[in-house]
Design an enzyme around this catalytic site. Structure first.
Site, PDB file in Angstrom:
ATOM      1  N   GLU A  63      11.233  42.664  47.615  1.00  0.00           N
ATOM      2  CA  GLU A  63      10.181  41.887  48.264  1.00  0.00           C
ATOM      3  C   GLU A  63       9.802  42.678  49.516  1.00  0.00           C
ATOM      4  O   GLU A  63      10.670  42.991  50.330  1.00  0.00           O
ATOM      5  CB  GLU A  63      10.728  40.507  48.638  1.00  0.00           C
ATOM      6  CG  GLU A  63       9.647  39.598  49.141  1.00  0.00           C
ATOM      7  CD  GLU A  63      10.152  38.212  49.532  1.00  0.00           C
ATOM      8  OE1 GLU A  63      11.294  37.862  49.194  1.00  0.00           O
ATOM      9  OE2 GLU A  63       9.377  37.508  50.192  1.00  0.00           O
ATOM     10  N   ARG A 104      26.486  41.074  44.844  1.00  0.00           N
ATOM     11  CA  ARG A 104      25.902  41.677  46.021  1.00  0.00           C
ATOM     12  C   ARG A 104      26.943  42.532  46.725  1.00  0.00           C
ATOM     13  O   ARG A 104      28.114  42.166  46.767  1.00  0.00           O
ATOM     14  CB  ARG A 104      25.552  40.502  46.927  1.00  0.00           C
ATOM     15  CG  ARG A 104      24.448  40.660  47.849  1.00  0.00           C
ATOM     16  CD  ARG A 104      24.084  39.285  48.379  1.00  0.00           C
ATOM     17  NE  ARG A 104      22.803  38.901  47.814  1.00  0.00           N
ATOM     18  CZ  ARG A 104      21.640  39.298  48.301  1.00  0.00           C
ATOM     19  NH1 ARG A 104      21.583  40.024  49.399  1.00  0.00           N
ATOM     20  NH2 ARG A 104      20.530  38.969  47.723  1.00  0.00           N
ATOM     21  N   LYS A 131      17.792  40.584  55.457  1.00  0.00           N
ATOM     22  CA  LYS A 131      16.605  41.097  56.132  1.00  0.00           C
ATOM     23  C   LYS A 131      16.192  40.189  57.284  1.00  0.00           C
ATOM     24  O   LYS A 131      15.671  40.658  58.292  1.00  0.00           O
ATOM     25  CB  LYS A 131      15.457  41.239  55.128  1.00  0.00           C
ATOM     26  CG  LYS A 131      15.564  42.519  54.312  1.00  0.00           C
ATOM     27  CD  LYS A 131      14.407  42.678  53.361  1.00  0.00           C
ATOM     28  CE  LYS A 131      14.726  42.022  52.040  1.00  0.00           C
ATOM     29  NZ  LYS A 131      13.730  42.256  50.999  1.00  0.00           N
TER      30      LYS A 131
HETATM   31  P1  ATP Z   1      18.075  40.144  51.653  1.00  0.00           P
HETATM   32  O1  ATP Z   1      18.803  38.878  51.355  1.00  0.00           O
HETATM   33  O2  ATP Z   1      18.903  41.190  52.289  1.00  0.00           O
HETATM   34  O3  ATP Z   1      16.807  39.929  52.357  1.00  0.00           O
HETATM   35  P2  ATP Z   1      16.889  40.190  49.099  1.00  0.00           P
HETATM   36  O4  ATP Z   1      17.732  39.943  47.932  1.00  0.00           O
HETATM   37  O5  ATP Z   1      16.032  39.084  49.548  1.00  0.00           O
HETATM   38  O6  ATP Z   1      17.773  40.776  50.252  1.00  0.00           O
HETATM   39  P3  ATP Z   1      14.971  41.755  47.725  1.00  0.00           P
HETATM   40  O7  ATP Z   1      13.908  42.584  48.311  1.00  0.00           O
HETATM   41  O8  ATP Z   1      14.612  40.519  47.033  1.00  0.00           O
HETATM   42  O9  ATP Z   1      15.976  41.427  48.914  1.00  0.00           O
HETATM   43  O10 ATP Z   1      15.940  42.638  46.827  1.00  0.00           O
HETATM   44  C1  ATP Z   1      15.527  43.613  45.922  1.00  0.00           C
HETATM   45  C2  ATP Z   1      16.655  43.904  44.993  1.00  0.00           C
HETATM   46  O11 ATP Z   1      17.786  44.383  45.709  1.00  0.00           O
HETATM   47  C3  ATP Z   1      17.095  42.664  44.248  1.00  0.00           C
HETATM   48  O12 ATP Z   1      17.277  42.986  42.886  1.00  0.00           O
HETATM   49  C4  ATP Z   1      18.380  42.286  44.912  1.00  0.00           C
HETATM   50  O13 ATP Z   1      19.211  41.635  44.022  1.00  0.00           O
HETATM   51  C5  ATP Z   1      18.933  43.640  45.358  1.00  0.00           C
HETATM   52  N1  ATP Z   1      19.796  43.483  46.523  1.00  0.00           N
HETATM   53  C6  ATP Z   1      19.488  42.933  47.706  1.00  0.00           C
HETATM   54  N2  ATP Z   1      20.550  42.911  48.530  1.00  0.00           N
HETATM   55  C7  ATP Z   1      21.579  43.466  47.854  1.00  0.00           C
HETATM   56  C8  ATP Z   1      22.966  43.725  48.157  1.00  0.00           C
HETATM   57  N3  ATP Z   1      23.498  43.406  49.336  1.00  0.00           N
HETATM   58  N4  ATP Z   1      23.707  44.320  47.204  1.00  0.00           N
HETATM   59  C9  ATP Z   1      23.177  44.654  46.029  1.00  0.00           C
HETATM   60  N5  ATP Z   1      21.900  44.440  45.670  1.00  0.00           N
HETATM   61  C10 ATP Z   1      21.102  43.844  46.567  1.00  0.00           C
HETATM   62 MG    MG Z   2      14.950  38.275  47.575  1.00  0.00          MG
END
Ligand code: ATP
Ligand code: MG
Length: 555
Positions: A34, A258, A268
């Site tokens: 995102e 994760r 984020k």
């Molecule tokens: P955050 O919670 O840090 O904002 P998010 O999951 O909202 O992260 P996205 O941009 O939606 O961020 O994530 C893009 C991809 O990265 C998704 O497939 C998500 O599952 C993966 N991802 C995000 N954070 C992690 C993590 N800590 N470990 C492994 N994969 C991750």
């Molecule tokens: Mg997300």
């Protein structure tokens, strides 16, 4: 190491699918960020996983921006994400945007309404939450649940046309308000948001929810293995429900845990707070767990890939020790970084029997780990800077550096004998005096002496000054998000220490932003982008050894 390890559970699934001819053995993954912030090390592991699987199985990997929320998304983030993925060493097969599918998703929704599987609701967000029920009690049907298909079609198109205010209406899937999985109790598909979108502008005022948009986007791209993090495991039945009811390409969702790291935060939302409240200088501050921060700090992309490979993938949430990442950084830099001399805490050394005005130029090896690393000229003269900690007036027995009467080798140069020191009126040591042995020249030493200590130095007359930024962990505790109070209460006040006047070898002035070197005996350092042609600024990338591990052992 990676060649020998056994298959992880996703590789097992994929190899099984290939063996059974699922999708004719075609593998297609995607990385779906995102664009609401910069990528962090957790994302990096997800990138390595998705792009890595595609590469390993001759498949493809799409980059898809999951840009269904107009409020938090920006083009700046899109650009930074692309830059970070390329820097990590991956190239996507297609660049897509969920917002490209807004028309298709709208038409899918209309199809579900036509099948009697979606309805427009007038309940507010609070009312919907209040009628959801709980894990032990069923929810209650909305009074609007049995609207006719015609009325739903009419209302939904009015929603799209901007007839209603934010929150006034929603589109919900019609599943089961008593479903044991709360996510299937008539989940929201669309909400009204009169907001400008970074790509579709003002074309839309209704936006699809993640759960509705994600699986359909996967299906439109014919993704075979849609890999996401564990918190979506309960969403999988809904993911499948939409795809089945629509009868579209059957993408499958798989979940892995994760990855979190000690001594930092990863969400984020929290990282944005650190940036906005100036706890750090920006998303690319070298202390940030972002990919851009790590790049600026001097972490090589190969170290991030190695880290991702080493920790593997798990089905249970875990927190990985940051020293594991630092280990990977050291291992990589040990092979690639040139060894140079820099004095961080200078003390003057005078070689009393070396003639004034004379100089030697030594040919110093750049990297003992790299036979093709070459050499560089290092000037030597009567007066040198050495590290203050390398001299002791009354050294203990095993002190193999400079102390009265001790013999020490000056790296790449001569053996010197310490004759004593000079102090100012307050008793501070201002100069160390030595004599050198001309026959002990490095590489052609005929002195027959063997000395235990070697120290680094920089010739005073040839030295250039630089600024060095010493970094330490951004937080004082392993898991700041899990402590009492606010995570920001646990910021390490000493995470950056600036040394404004450090002396470096003249050859080092050729270094450019992004170059990483080893300051001998001191650690790995990377030229920062704030440097100018005349003044270099170095970030400490990582120490030579794990200082924290030692501290823990000492107790
Ligand atoms: P955050 O919670 O840090 O904002 P998010 O999951 O909202 O992260 P996205 O941009 O939606 O961020 O994530 C893009 C991809 O990265 C998704 O497939 C998500 O599952 C993966 N991802 C995000 N954070 C992690 C993590 N800590 N470990 C492994 N994969 C991750
Ligand atoms: Mg997300």
């Amino acid at each position: 190491m990676s060649e020998e390890r056994s298959l992880n559970f996703l590789e097992e699934i994929i190899e099984n699918d290939i063996a059974e001819g699922v999708n004719n053995g075609r593998i297609h993954t995607r990385f779906p960020p995102e664009p609401n912030g910069y990528l962090h090390i957790g994302h990096a592991t997800s990138i390595c996983l998705n792009f890595g699987l595609a590469k390993k199985y001759n498949g493809k990997c799409n980059l898809r921006f999951d840009d269904t929320n107009p409020v938090t998304e920006e083009t700046e983030y899109v650009e930074s994400i692309k830059n970070d993925i390329k820097w990590l060493g991956f190239q996507w097969d297609n660049e897509f945007y969920a917002s490209d599918y807004f028309d298709k998703l709208y038409n899918f929704a209309v199809a579900l309404i036509r099948k009697g599987l979606a309805y427009v609701d007038d309940l507010s967000a609070e009312q919907i939450a209040a009628t959801k029920g709980s894990t032990t009690a069923p929810g209650t049907n909305s009074p609007n649940r049995d609207r006719s298909i015609e009325e739903n079609l009419q209302l939904f198109s009015e929603m799209r046309d901007g007839k209603y205010k934010d929150g006034e209406k929603t589109l919900r899937a019609k599943i089961d308000m008593a479903h044991p999985n709360l996510l299937l109790r008539d989940p929201l598909m669309y909400r009204i948001k009169h907001e400008h979108h970074h790509r579709t502008g003002d074309k839309w005022c209704i936006y699809p929810m993640y759960d509705y948009a994600h699986g359909q986007s996967d299906s439109i791209e014919e993704i075979t293995h849609s890999i996401c993090t564990l918190e979506f495991i309960h969403h999988r039945p809904l993911y499948n429900w939409f795809i089945e009811q629509l009868g579209i390409f059957p993408s499958h969702q798989y979940e892995f845990a994760r990855r979190n790291l000690t001594y930092t935060v990863m969400s984020k939302r929290k990282l944005l707070q650190l940036v906005n409240e100036n706890h750090v200088s920006g998303w690319d501050d070298p202390r940030m767990p972002t990919i851009s921060g790590m790049r600026r700090r001097g972490y090589p992309p190969a170290a991030l890939r190695q880290f991702s490979d080493t920790i593997g993938i798990a089905k249970r949430e875990n927190i990985v020790d940051i020293s594991m990442l630092e280990f990977c950084v050291r291992e990589n830099l040990n092979k690639t970084a040139n060894r140079v001399m820099a004095v961080l805490d200078p003390l003057k050394l005078v070689i009393t029997n070396y003639p004034e005005g004379q100089e030697d130029i030594f040919d110093a090896e750049n990297n003992p780990e790299d036979p093709n690393g070459g050499t560089r000229p290092v000037p030597f003269s009567r007066e040198l800077w050495i590290e203050r900690e390398d001299f002791m007036e009354n050294p203990p027995k095993k002190f193999f550096r400079l102390g009265p009467g001790n013999l020490v080798r000056l790296k790449s140069a001569y053996i010197v004998k310490c004759e004593g020191c000079i102090k100012d009126e307050q008793g501070n040591i201002t100069e160390v005096h030595c004599t050198y042995l001309p026959e002990s020249k490095s590489g052609q030493d005929t002195s027959g002496l063997s000395v235990k200590g070697t120290i680094h130095w920089v010739s005073i007359g040839h030295a250039q000054t630089a600024e060095v930024r010493m970094y330490d962990r951004l937080f004082r505790v392993e898991d700041p998000s899990n402590e009492e109070g606010n995570f920001k209460d646990y910021i390490n006040p000493d995470s950056m220490n600036v040394l404004p006047r450090v002396y470096i070898e003249p050859e080092l002035m050729k270094a450019r932003p992004g170059d990483t070197v080893q300051f001998m005996r001191k650690g790995y350092f990377c030229v920062d982008i704030d440097s100018t042609k005349n003044k270099l600024i170095f970030n400490r990338t990582v120490t030579l050894k794990d200082a924290w591990a030692k501290e823990v052992k000492r107790g």
